[in-house]
Design a protein around this motif. Structure first.
Motif, PDB file in Angstrom:
ATOM      1  N   GLU A 122       0.822  -1.205   0.000  1.00 43.60           N
ATOM      2  CA  GLU A 122       0.000   0.000   0.000  1.00 43.60           C
ATOM      3  C   GLU A 122       0.858   1.257   0.000  1.00 43.60           C
ATOM      4  O   GLU A 122       0.569   2.226  -0.717  1.00 43.60           O
ATOM      5  N   ARG A 126       1.116   4.064  -2.989  1.00 49.64           N
ATOM      6  CA  ARG A 126       0.833   5.458  -2.659  1.00 49.64           C
ATOM      7  C   ARG A 126       2.013   6.354  -2.996  1.00 49.64           C
ATOM      8  O   ARG A 126       1.849   7.439  -3.558  1.00 49.64           O
ATOM      9  N   ASP A 138      -1.141  14.449  -2.122  1.00 50.04           N
ATOM     10  CA  ASP A 138      -1.494  13.248  -1.369  1.00 50.04           C
ATOM     11  C   ASP A 138      -2.496  12.444  -2.188  1.00 50.04           C
ATOM     12  O   ASP A 138      -3.087  12.946  -3.151  1.00 50.04           O
ATOM     13  N   TYR A 139      -2.679  11.178  -1.769  1.00 46.73           N
ATOM     14  CA  TYR A 139      -3.483  10.263  -2.564  1.00 46.73           C
ATOM     15  C   TYR A 139      -4.020   9.156  -1.667  1.00 46.73           C
ATOM     16  O   TYR A 139      -3.304   8.607  -0.837  1.00 46.73           O
ATOM     17  N   ILE A 140      -5.311   8.850  -1.803  1.00 43.76           N
ATOM     18  CA  ILE A 140      -5.929   7.747  -1.072  1.00 43.76           C
ATOM     19  C   ILE A 140      -6.749   6.922  -2.053  1.00 43.76           C
ATOM     20  O   ILE A 140      -7.666   7.450  -2.694  1.00 43.76           O
ATOM     21  N   SER A 147     -10.526   7.146  -6.365  1.00 43.79           N
ATOM     22  CA  SER A 147      -9.526   7.634  -5.407  1.00 43.79           C
ATOM     23  C   SER A 147      -9.832   9.068  -5.011  1.00 43.79           C
ATOM     24  O   SER A 147     -10.656   9.755  -5.625  1.00 43.79           O
TER      25      SER A 147
END
Length: 215
Positions: A122, A126, A138-140, A147
């Motif tokens: 993960e 990311r 940022d990134y989720i 996303s």
């Protein structure tokens, strides 16, 4: 507040325990090494030396009483597998197990884990997304197709409002929040006018987000 049993106080387990403590949960931490247990006493509710693969030890913990059981053993897959299986055998409500390889995930899910944490994978994904682009803060990842990204406001948007730009209709994206000088404005109104140095948190399909990032 939840009652959480965390087995394994290596780096991953330690960081998780500290965050759970910060979130005001009750953490019962277990590790086979005395030094790790002693080091954790300041940020857990209770800590005990013990072996998660020992059936008598697991039976004595009363795992049914915990809202969540976390198997944070990272360097010994056999131990993680046995601990996961024993927790479920003794009535654990929900078992979350750490894995380091895809094949391990399959075995753990088949032998009692309700969900798995693939921390290295993960973080690698990311980091690849975040640092391979100049305009991603940022990134989720929510699903394989959707996303949330934090990205600077495009220069062409400055001085214009969300409704003027028709963001949802034109870009198929939802603006979840505006961030400016460390202040977060959730769910901004359609009349919000973008300023320089703002960033936006956008939700959408990965396909639409990539199109937007490469305008």
């Amino acid at each position: 507040m939840k009652s959480i049993l965390l087995i394994g106080l290596g780096r991953f387990g330690r960081h998780m325990a500290q965050k759970l403590h910060e979130l005001n949960h009750q953490v019962f931490a277990v590790d086979i090494e005395e030094e790790r247990v002693n080091d954790a006493l300041s940020y857990v509710t209770t800590a005990q030396i013990g072996d998660g693969t020992n059936e008598k030890f697991i039976a004595a913990l009363g795992v049914r009483n915990f809202d969540l059981c976390v198997v944070a053993i990272g360097n010994n897959f056999q131990s993680a597998l046995e601990t996961t299986s024993l927790l479920k055998d003794y009535g654990a409500k929900f078992v979350l197990s750490r894995v380091k390889r895809d094949v391990h995930a399959k075995f753990l899910l088949r032998n009692g884990a309700d969900d798995i944490i693939y921390a290295e994978k993960e973080m690698a994904i990311r980091s690849a997304v975040k640092y391979s682009s100049d305009n991603v803060f940022d990134y989720i990842e929510l699903t394989s197709e959707h996303s949330i990204y934090e990205t600077p406001v495009p220069a062409s948007w400055i001085g214009k409002s969300i409704v003027q730009l028709s963001v949802r209709q034109k870009y198929h994206l939802s603006i979840l929040a505006i961030k400016y000088q460390e202040q977060l404005e959730p769910l901004p109104k359609p009349e919000h006018v973008f300023r320089a140095e703002e960033s936006i948190l956008i939700l959408g399909s990965n396909k639409d987000i990539q199109k937007f990032l490469h305008l």
